[in-house]
Scaffold this motif. Structure first.
Motif, PDB file in Angstrom:
ATOM      1  N   PHE A 190       0.834  -1.212   0.000  1.00 28.22           N
ATOM      2  CA  PHE A 190       0.000   0.000   0.000  1.00 28.22           C
ATOM      3  C   PHE A 190       0.866   1.258   0.000  1.00 28.22           C
ATOM      4  CE2 PHE A 190      -3.595  -2.723   1.227  1.00 28.22           C
ATOM      5  CZ  PHE A 190      -4.575  -2.171   0.421  1.00 28.22           C
ATOM      6  N   LEU A 230       0.710   3.681  -3.158  1.00 26.38           N
ATOM      7  CA  LEU A 230       0.194   5.036  -2.950  1.00 26.38           C
ATOM      8  C   LEU A 230       1.194   6.106  -3.388  1.00 26.38           C
ATOM      9  CD1 LEU A 230      -1.631   4.705   0.498  1.00 26.38           C
ATOM     10  CD2 LEU A 230      -2.677   5.053  -1.752  1.00 26.38           C
ATOM     11  N   ALA A 249      -9.256  -0.805  -7.650  1.00 24.07           N
ATOM     12  CA  ALA A 249      -8.432   0.335  -8.056  1.00 24.07           C
ATOM     13  C   ALA A 249      -8.794   0.778  -9.468  1.00 24.07           C
ATOM     14  CB  ALA A 249      -6.956  -0.042  -7.973  1.00 24.07           C
TER      15      ALA A 249
END
Length: 306
Positions: A81, A85, A292
């Motif tokens: 993550f 990100l 996503a």
């Protein structure tokens, strides 16, 4: 229901000539995408080592994944993550920024800059092996160590690629460097399709600077290219597990510091031969990728696509 099926088959027969041309793609898509996904989803409910017989165990793999797999919960998931990100939105924003800047250049030199930015994505593996490993070498002749030692900022060389404190950050830097790939080219092509008259109309309507032009005219006018680039960025980011292996030369990074979900899948599939458990992890990664991409369609897709 029967009427719907009859109507469906009538449409198939009516458009049979079109489906004949689509057949090669549909066959390849089914053989290499649909069937492997179904097989992975099925194996996720089994215990299988690749040699013996399948043993159905229900949801045990998924239960263990979220309750007992400490490496997945404390290393692979947070690392992925954090990596996604930063590299995902960061690489996407950098690709658009430099595509926009290159688009402002004269046409005669535009291709040279495009090639300079696109080249690292074509030579990613070679560059990782030669440039970045040499740059972050842990001895005194490593580019970064040599520079820091010369400047007097450190007294002893730092083992960058074997130090859990730095490895993930180095992976992020390298990934941003090679993020100018097909999505970057799509954005550059999209910028060339924007109608120049829209900018003149915008100035009449009150747009006063280039940032407003980008926000109100450029991005809305090239949504298909922005969507394509977003999808490619998501796919590239979530499958970028080979970077840690190429940088460190190890299948498992020190203290799992560069361990991503895709590395977790490789660990259980190709090192431990627990194919059932590896399939359950890959299904979770597929679900994350799906959501996503749905988010990307919400941002850049049309109302029908969203």
């Amino acid at each position: 229901m029967r009427l719907k099926w009859n109507r469906f088959w009538r449409e198939i027969r009516r458009d049979s000539f079109c489906y004949l041309f689509l057949a090669p793609f549909l066959i390849c898509f089914t053989a290499f995408i649909v069937i492997p996904v179904i097989m992975a989803a099925t194996l996720g409910f089994t215990s299988y080592d690749g040699f013996g017989s399948l043993r159905f165990i229900g949801f045990d793999n998924y239960i263990m994944l979220f309750t007992q797999d400490v490496v997945f919960l404390t290393k692979a998931l947070p690392n992925t993550f954090m990596f996604a990100l930063i590299v995902g939105p960061g690489g996407y924003a950098l690709a658009f920024l430099f595509a926009w800047l290159i688009h402002q250049l004269p046409i005669r030199i535009r291709d040279y800059y495009t090639l300079a930015f696109y080249a690292p994505s074509m030579a990613g593996g070679v560059a990782l092996s030669v440039v970045w490993i040499a740059a972050f070498s842990g001895d005194r002749v490593g580019y970064l160590n040599n520079f820091l030692l010369t400047m007097g900022w450190i007294d002893n060389p730092i083992i960058w690629l074997q130090n859990p404190k730095y490895l993930l950050n180095i992976m992020i830097i390298v990934s941003l460097w090679i993020s100018f790939s097909v999505g970057f080219l799509a954005m550059l092509a999209g910028l060339q399709t924007v109608n120049r008259e829209l900018y003149e109309a915008g100035r009449i309507d009150g747009i006063s600077n280039r940032l407003q032009e980008v926000f109100y005219i450029t991005v809305p006018s090239m949504k298909p290219q922005m969507l394509f680039s977003a999808v490619m960025t998501i796919v590239t980011t979530l499958k970028a597990g080979a970077i840690s292996t190429q940088l460190t030369g190890l299948p498992i990074t020190p203290q799992y510091s560069g361990h991503l979900i895709i590395n977790h899948i490789d660990d259980y599939a190709f090192i431990r031969f627990e194919l059932g458990y590896a399939s359950s992890v890959s299904v979770m990664l597929l679900i994350v990728s799906y959501f996503a991409m749905r988010f990307a369609y919400r941002l850049f897709g049309s109302k029908e696509e969203a």
